[in-house]
Structures are given as C-alpha cells and as structure tokens.
Design an enzyme around this catalytic site. Structure first.
Site, short mmCIF file in Angstrom:
data_model
loop_
_atom_site.label_atom_id
_atom_site.label_comp_id
_atom_site.label_asym_id
_atom_site.label_seq_id
_atom_site.Cartn_x
_atom_site.Cartn_y
_atom_site.Cartn_z
N LYS A 36 0.84 -1.19 0.00
CA LYS A 36 0.00 0.00 0.00
C LYS A 36 0.88 1.24 0.00
O LYS A 36 1.65 1.47 0.92
CB LYS A 36 -0.89 -0.02 1.25
CG LYS A 36 -1.79 1.17 1.37
CD LYS A 36 -2.73 1.01 2.55
CE LYS A 36 -3.57 2.24 2.74
NZ LYS A 36 -4.39 2.15 3.96
N LYS B 165 -2.33 -1.41 -3.81
CA LYS B 165 -3.21 -0.25 -3.69
C LYS B 165 -2.37 1.01 -3.71
O LYS B 165 -1.41 1.06 -2.95
CB LYS B 165 -4.00 -0.38 -2.39
CG LYS B 165 -4.83 0.82 -2.04
CD LYS B 165 -5.55 0.61 -0.74
CE LYS B 165 -6.12 1.94 -0.33
NZ LYS B 165 -6.11 2.17 1.06
C1 PBG Z 1 -7.75 2.93 5.66
C2 PBG Z 1 -8.02 2.87 4.19
C3 PBG Z 1 -7.84 3.87 3.23
C4 PBG Z 1 -8.30 3.36 2.03
C5 PBG Z 1 -8.72 2.06 2.28
N1 PBG Z 1 -8.55 1.77 3.62
C6 PBG Z 1 -7.36 5.25 3.35
C7 PBG Z 1 -5.99 5.62 3.65
O1 PBG Z 1 -5.08 4.81 3.78
O2 PBG Z 1 -5.84 6.83 3.78
C8 PBG Z 1 -8.32 4.13 0.73
C9 PBG Z 1 -9.34 3.72 -0.24
C10 PBG Z 1 -9.64 4.69 -1.31
O3 PBG Z 1 -8.96 5.72 -1.52
O4 PBG Z 1 -10.61 4.41 -2.02
N2 PBG Z 1 -6.44 2.77 6.02
ZN ZN Z 2 -5.88 3.54 8.06
#
Ligand code: PBG
Ligand code: ZN
Length: 323
Positions: free
Chosen positions: A194, A247
């Site tokens: 991520k 992601k």
């Molecule tokens: C929580 C989380 C996030 C997303 C999914 N789970 C946000 C982040 O890390 O700020 C992002 C999903 C999206 O942008 O559609 N940690």
């Molecule tokens: Zn988070």
C-alpha cells in the site's frame, strides 16, 4: 521457410475465442461506508455515486447488489465518536460490528469483508496508536489493539478480515489472535503493498479520516520503490496472508504483475477513490466515453494479474456486463 507478411485478420467470433483476459461480475468487491442513524444516504461531492449510509440503507443496497450479481462487499465504518485509540472499532456495539451483524442477518449469502484499521476511528486520523511527542504511530501497541479489532469483526460474523494499516507484523498478529479464538478458517486479505498516495484524497472525505497532523508516509510505502513493494507483499505471504493486494491500482500495474509472478496467492487490486473520481468527473464533463474507459481500465487490472478488483465502479460494471 514460409514467412507471411500479413497477420490474418480475425473476425468477431474468433477474436472472442482467442481473447486472453475477461472481466466478470464475480471479480468484484464493492466498498460500502456505514454510519449510525436511520434512512441516511449522503452523497460525497468528490465521489458522485458513492454514499455514506445508515445500516438500514446498507441492507437495501445489498439487495440491489445481489440483483446485479455482486455478492461481496468491503465495509468501512464512520463512528459517531472518535478518540485517541479508536474505541468504537473495539466495541461489540460499535458501527462496524453492528453493521456486519445486521447485514449478515439480512443477507447470509453476502460475503462481508471488513477493513481493519484505526484511521476512521481515531480523532487524529492516523492508522494506529500515536506517540504524541514524536507524532508517529507506535507499531506494536497498534498490533495489540488490531488483534482485538479482528476478534470484534470475527464475532460479528465477518467473512474475511482486511488489515489496511500497513503495520509491521500485522498478519502474524491477526492470524494468531484468530486461531487462538477458534477462527482458524477466517481468511485474511492483506493490504500488503500500500503506497502513500494522493489518490486516497476523496476516500478521506467519505470516511472523514484525513490525518490532523503529518501524513501516512512513515507507515505507507514510497511510490518510487519497486523492490520494497514486492518484498512487502511477499513478507505477508510468508506470515500467512490468504490474499495479497496492491493499492492504488492504476499507477502501480507493474507492481501487480511482478508480485503476481512471484506468488501463488490470489491477488487483489484496490481501484481507489481518486481513480474513481478522475473517471467520474471526466465522464460527467463529457470529456471521455465513461463506460468504455471504465471497462478498459478493468481489463487492464485483470491483464496485470489481478484476480479481485475492489472498486466503486462495480455496480456500473455489473450493469454493463448484463447488457
Ligand atoms: C484505511 C483505508 C484507506 C483506504 C482504504 N482503507 C485510506 C488511507 O489509507 O488513507 C483508501 C481507499 C480509497 O482511496 O478508495 N487505512
Ligand atoms: Zn488507516
């Protein structure tokens, strides 16, 4: 040796026969944002078509999803009260536990994935417990509470847990906690690779989880690093993750392919909020053929190696596939 100058032009039937990649409604997980209250359905301006919903509305939404052939959702909770440790996420009567219980009761055939993190539940908006002096997330304290959070999800009836906080050791911790409590068969889908990304902007509007100070770059990954990105996912495989994830998706398809070639686990991509918003707003402005660009994007994810696509487009894709 016969060497022909032209390639044979394929007609439509033959093109279909030899097509290498396809998109199916079975590939999708649809994100839902739940909050307390009744009959609440609030659209978020940065993401037209995406709503915060109260649980009763989410239950109706699941009916619609099933009628489109979508049987998997991932849930995000927006609590009434946020505090420094994200207590709502640890409570059996918190928003996520309540939502899972109600949805599974109304729709036992719906596969309910829970996003496991703290950023939606903490008043500072970070993904874990904070050292207030250093303004950093404390990894191991967060792990301990994550184990508790996983059990709350499991007891409520979640079908799969998806830790998204990028804490080191999270998969081992959750696997242990689940196994010790009789949930040996509850799968874990890790947000294993991520990146620290600007593409999450609109999500933070919907989930009301923008950090109040700093950013997430101490625990999320540097977009410039390829080897590190592969290592993070492979490490989660070794810890016992059942599904790996990359992601965001669009800017990282090279990473999807490379992890895919180095793992035997299924892979998911998260087609995140900013990616959705770009297409949606461009489509609404008449700048692109929205349906076509959307399907081309989905095929790109599959071609890169994704088995699962988590996407706000899922309902629109399902409708197009039905035609
Ligand atoms: C929580 C989380 C996030 C997303 C999914 N789970 C946000 C982040 O890390 O700020 C992002 C999903 C999206 O942008 O559609 N940690
Ligand atoms: Zn988070």
């Amino acid at each position: 040796m016969f060497q022909r100058f032209r390639r044979t032009r394929l007609n439509k039937n033959l093109r279909a026969l030899v097509r290498e990649t396809s998109v199916s409604v079975d590939d999708f997980i649809y994100p839902l944002f739940v909050r307390s209250g009744k009959n609440i359905k609030t659209e978020v301006s940065s993401m037209p078509g995406v709503f915060q919903m109260s649980i009763d509305v989410a239950i109706k939404e699941c009916q619609e999803l099933k009628s489109l052939g979508i049987f998997s959702i991932i849930l995000f909770g927006i609590p009434d009260v946020k505090d420094s440790v994200g207590s709502d996420a640890l409570c059996e009567h918190g928003i996520i536990a309540s939502a899972v219980r109600a949805i599974k009761e109304a729709h036992p055939d719906m596969f309910v994935v829970t996003d496991l993190c703290f950023c939606e539940y903490t008043d500072h908006g970070h993904c874990g417990i904070i050292d207030e002096v250093k303004e950093t997330v404390i990894n191991d304290a967060t792990l301990e509470l994550s184990g508790e959070q996983a059990l709350v999800h499991a007891k409520a009836g979640a079908d799969m847990i998806a830790p998204s906080g990028m804490m080191d050791g999270i998969i081992t911790t959750l696997r242990d906690a689940l196994d010790k409590n009789g949930y040996e068969n509850l799968p874990i889908m890790s947000y294993s690779t991520k990146f620290a990304s600007g593409y999450y902007g609109p999500f933070r509007d919907v989930a009301e989880s923008t950090p109040s100070f700093g950013d997430r770059s101490t625990y999320q990954m540097d977009p410039a690093n390829r080897r590190e990105a592969i290592n993070e996912s492979i490490a989660d495989e070794a810890q016992g993750a059942d599904i790996l994830m990359v992601k965001p998706a669009l800017a990282y398809l090279d990473i999807v392919r490379e992890i895919k070639d180095n793992t035997s686990l299924p892979m998911a991509v998260y087609n995140v909020s900013g990616e959705y918003a770009m297409l949606k707003h461009a489509g609404n402005a008449g700048l692109i053929d929205y349906d076509r660009v959307m399907m081309e994007t989905m095929i790109g994810f599959k071609r890169a190696g994704a088995d699962i696509i988590i996407s706000y487009h899922a309902k629109e894709v399902a409708k197009l596939l039905k035609k």
